[in-house]
Design a protein around this motif. Sequence first.
Motif, mmCIF file in Angstrom:
data_model
loop_
_atom_site.group_PDB
_atom_site.id
_atom_site.type_symbol
_atom_site.label_atom_id
_atom_site.label_comp_id
_atom_site.label_asym_id
_atom_site.label_seq_id
_atom_site.Cartn_x
_atom_site.Cartn_y
_atom_site.Cartn_z
ATOM 1 N N GLU A 224 20.809 69.720 19.786
ATOM 2 C CA GLU A 224 20.821 69.463 18.346
ATOM 3 C C GLU A 224 22.246 69.214 17.856
ATOM 4 N N ALA A 225 23.180 70.022 18.350
ATOM 5 C CA ALA A 225 24.591 69.846 17.954
ATOM 6 C C ALA A 225 25.100 68.473 18.384
ATOM 7 N N MET A 226 24.683 68.030 19.590
ATOM 8 C CA MET A 226 25.098 66.701 20.069
ATOM 9 C C MET A 226 24.544 65.591 19.190
ATOM 10 N N ARG A 227 23.267 65.739 18.820
ATOM 11 C CA ARG A 227 22.652 64.692 17.986
ATOM 12 C C ARG A 227 23.331 64.614 16.630
ATOM 13 N N LYS A 228 23.686 65.773 16.062
ATOM 14 C CA LYS A 228 24.415 65.787 14.780
ATOM 15 C C LYS A 228 25.762 65.091 14.932
ATOM 16 N N LEU A 229 26.476 65.455 16.030
ATOM 17 C CA LEU A 229 27.790 64.861 16.303
ATOM 18 C C LEU A 229 27.696 63.350 16.416
ATOM 19 N N ALA A 230 26.646 62.926 17.138
ATOM 20 C CA ALA A 230 26.501 61.496 17.431
ATOM 21 C C ALA A 230 25.877 60.739 16.263
ATOM 22 N N GLY A 231 25.458 61.472 15.222
ATOM 23 C CA GLY A 231 24.821 60.828 14.062
ATOM 24 C C GLY A 231 23.462 60.238 14.407
ATOM 25 N N LYS A 232 22.742 60.925 15.328
ATOM 26 C CA LYS A 232 21.437 60.396 15.755
ATOM 27 C C LYS A 232 20.304 61.328 15.347
#
Lengths: 167, 167
Positions: free
Chosen positions: B159-167
């Motif tokens: 989830e943190a990665m998706r937030k970071l990546a704007g996805k």
Amino acid sequence: MASVRIREAEEGDCGQILKLIRELAEYEKLSDQVQISEEALRADGFGEYRCLVADLPPAPGDTQGPRVVGYGLYYFIYSTWKGRTVYLEDIYVTPEYRGQGIGSKIIRRVAQVALDQGCSQFRLAVLDWNQRAMALYKALGAQDLTEAEGWHAFTFDGEAMRKLAGK
Amino acid sequence: MASVRIREAEEGDCGQILKLIRELAEYEKLSDQVQISEEALRADGFGEYRCLVADLPPAPGDTQGPRVVGYGLYYFIYSTWKGRTVYLEDIYVTPEYRGQGIGSKIIRRVAQVALDQGCSQFRLAVLDWNQRAMALYKALGAQDLTEAEGWHAFTFDGEAMRKLAGK
């Protein structure tokens, strides 16, 4: 201030990247540990690792080419719990370009690559006295695993490895 | 007690390796984190990782094939300070086969691979309450980097990665 671009590193960037690797190690007070050469970095890249650079476009009349002011060097690892994972080995921005969100931009780009490559996690390590970096990673959503679970990093250096291997 | 052999893992070992991955995670009190499947382990291996197994030759008349009683799963990483490095992600020996030096044999074999592949370091991580493992690694010549230098491991989850990546 000139706009900073994030792009994939190329072979010709290795000299500037090495300069920043040394700056980072100095910042981390561990510069005696840097044994890498520009030749090794060039020979090993980019099969062993991938690298993003933050650069400034050359000023008009500048023949030096773009100036690299930050980098993020990463590779893929494998978690037996969660599968393919990206690992950001180094992230560094030169002091005069800090506070502009360049580090966060590099981190975001790595997260995009990680998701595109089917990774379920994005990991990195940070020194405990580097509270600025720790605060940034936490603000961006990272969890401190050493704090939460008690992980310690161990290393066998060259001599220890040779003893282990009986060589 | 039957003699234990250390060998490279094969595709057909993935089921037994997964069983041991789950046992290790239970031992580490973090078994809720195991999301890997036998299919993923098979599909990802052995391009993403390499694995050694400790096995017992089948008893006469045994049609089940060799029994895997330990494993060491590793891959190559890249230190910007020291170049190519081997990383031992997991090492595990089932309780009834501990105390026979099987873990040390796996570690020695990984050190041999590391030297053969031109690595200058051999790294791993261990939980701080696992004093038995920490003592073994130190006795074998490893240095505790978290203790010596203060390294903390951080992770961004999905989830943190998706937030970071704007996805």
